[in-house]
Design an enzyme around this catalytic site. Sequence first.
Site, PDB file in Angstrom:
ATOM      1  N   GLU A 115       2.115  -3.346   5.875  1.00 13.36           N
ATOM      2  CA  GLU A 115       1.178  -3.033   4.786  1.00 13.36           C
ATOM      3  C   GLU A 115       1.485  -3.842   3.536  1.00 13.36           C
ATOM      4  OE1 GLU A 115       4.509   0.045   4.371  1.00 13.36           O
ATOM      5  OE2 GLU A 115       3.536  -1.131   5.933  1.00 13.36           O
ATOM      6  N   ILE A 132       0.861  -1.187   0.000  1.00 16.91           N
ATOM      7  CA  ILE A 132       0.000   0.000   0.000  1.00 16.91           C
ATOM      8  C   ILE A 132       0.894   1.233   0.000  1.00 16.91           C
ATOM      9  CG2 ILE A 132      -1.820   1.250   1.218  1.00 16.91           C
ATOM     10  CD1 ILE A 132      -2.623  -1.386   2.532  1.00 16.91           C
TER      11      ILE A 132
END
Length: 378
Positions: free
Chosen positions: A291, A249
Amino acid sequence: MPSQTENAAPYRVHWTVRMNHRNRTFSFVLLGVVLGLHMSRMDVAAWGWVLLGVQFLVYPQVAYFTAKRAKDQLAAETRNMRVDAVCFGAWMAALHFPVWIAFILFTGVSQNLMAFKGPKGFVQSVALVVAGVLPVAWFTGWAFHPATSGLVTALSISVITLYLGVVALDGHRRSMRLHEARLQVRSSEQASQRQLTEIQALHGLLKEQANRDGLTGLYNRRYLDATIERELARCEREGQQGALLMIDIDRFKQINDVHGHQVGDDVLRHTADILNERVRSSDIGCRYGGEEFLLWMPNTQAAAALDVAEDLRRSYAASPWLAQGKQVVPAMLSIGVAVFPDHASQADSLIAAADRALYQAKHEGRNRVCVARSRVQA
């Protein structure tokens, strides 16, 4: 201070000893009455009456006392039943074999021994009765007076009927207790089976939870480490390719800093949902850490993997997360793609190749997909 007698454990009397004591006590009284009525019509000496009292009043208590204190109570009670047979044979001979009396005496001992010894018990009862008959008949002389008075006959019939009824009732009670015990055992087995099923289900659940990421519900890195080598070996065995997508991300730290960690967690869950919506049942999606996510796609060539990665990137960019249902949290994905065996033939090398491709996507400006360029030797 308690005495040794007070501290001594009470006798645990075997159920056979208790049952035979009860039956012997009451049936011997009735038999004594029947024999006494018959003897009243005979010329019997005083010692004969003494023997009658000892046999049918005293002996049942003595037999019970010796059996309950024996080390092997069942064996002692079996000896008592054999003594009964010998004594009854002696009484048959002493009374010159009155038919009804002989019948009820032999029936009683044979039924008792057969109940515990089966057919062998009947043979033993015949032999033991004969053993009682022979010495008394030799001493008193062989004589046969089969007739009995109407009263003795009627009492004999009543006694044998009552005795057989008691035996049947005992058998019924034991059968009911056995039936109840079987029901309890069956119920316990069913309960144990249910508990085992629940334990197995719980074990499966715990095992599944141990392999899942608590936040996103995807598989965790532990599961990936245990699975990826096996997946590569299967691809090699079946002559297939497989693709590994390393997904990150973009600017996730900024999302946490601006919107807070709760929103950051929501974004991670949102990412996992999109990943789950666009993968096949044979694919394995994992949260690799922080992430970063990893998607293993068996039987997938580079071109197909690139299409899937681009679809994920576009879908993710087109569906930003709405914090608290109103605040848009824009987020993008960078994805690195590595293919087995084109870029690596071992798990660590394949992951490293996908990671380098992801780094390249980040370096080129993020929100893009890059494919590994060169093979990493295992």
